[in-house]
Design an enzyme around this catalytic site. Sequence first.
Site, short mmCIF file in Angstrom:
data_model
loop_
_atom_site.label_atom_id
_atom_site.label_comp_id
_atom_site.label_asym_id
_atom_site.label_seq_id
_atom_site.Cartn_x
_atom_site.Cartn_y
_atom_site.Cartn_z
N LEU A 41 0.40 -1.27 0.02
CA LEU A 41 0.47 0.17 -0.12
C LEU A 41 1.12 1.15 -0.09
O LEU A 41 1.81 1.24 0.90
CB LEU A 41 -1.04 0.05 1.29
N ASP A 42 0.79 1.32 -0.89
CA ASP A 42 1.54 2.69 -0.97
C ASP A 42 2.01 4.05 0.47
O ASP A 42 1.28 4.12 1.16
CB ASP A 42 0.82 4.28 -2.24
N TYR A 43 2.96 4.55 0.33
CA TYR A 43 3.19 5.55 1.84
C TYR A 43 2.34 6.54 1.65
O TYR A 43 1.42 6.81 2.68
CB TYR A 43 4.62 5.93 1.14
#
Length: 205
Positions: A41-43
């Site tokens: 899950l992206d930053y």
Amino acid sequence: MSKILLLHKPFQVLSCFTDTEGRQTLADFIQTPNIYAAGRLDYDSEGLLLLTDEGALQHRLANPAFKLPKTYWVQVEGEISSEALQALRQGVMLKDGPTRPAKARAIPAPPLAERNPPIRQRAHIKTSWLELVITEGRNRQVRRMTAAVGFPTLRLVRYAIGPWTLANLAVGEQRWQDVHLPETSTQKAKSSRRLKTGKRAPVKR
């Protein structure tokens, strides 16, 4: 019985346990040893992340071939139009090719805690929310999809992966849950052969 760990990943936390730049990682929230994220899950995204200590289960949960639907709540700039929603349902063209058709609908603002830091919002432009369900896992796919139909993403929250959701899970919280995944076609075939012969199917080496 297999178990997975559900984590409500906060904004600006890396989906890994180490970082050379001093950013927050999963190690700031999870102390369980030898556990790994099944997918990423992206930053700059929030929401549900699944973790497991079983390699085969990690592969299955993360592999797009198994088509576990992922449900996202997306706050976009502007009031999402019916034309944009229909385009998302049909699939949109991205630089790496067309997306699969998605489920898309406008929703009221969901009951989420205020993001820290809050989104950058222009006072004279309204925002709106949509729910998007996809079965792919391309890099920053949801953000690229909403941008392709003219509505840049401001806030992105993954609410569900398959049957698992953020329900009763506050930001930064985690809980263990049993796993009951349906058998794959290969597993069903092996089970069928064992029932017919009374023996285990031979393992190919």
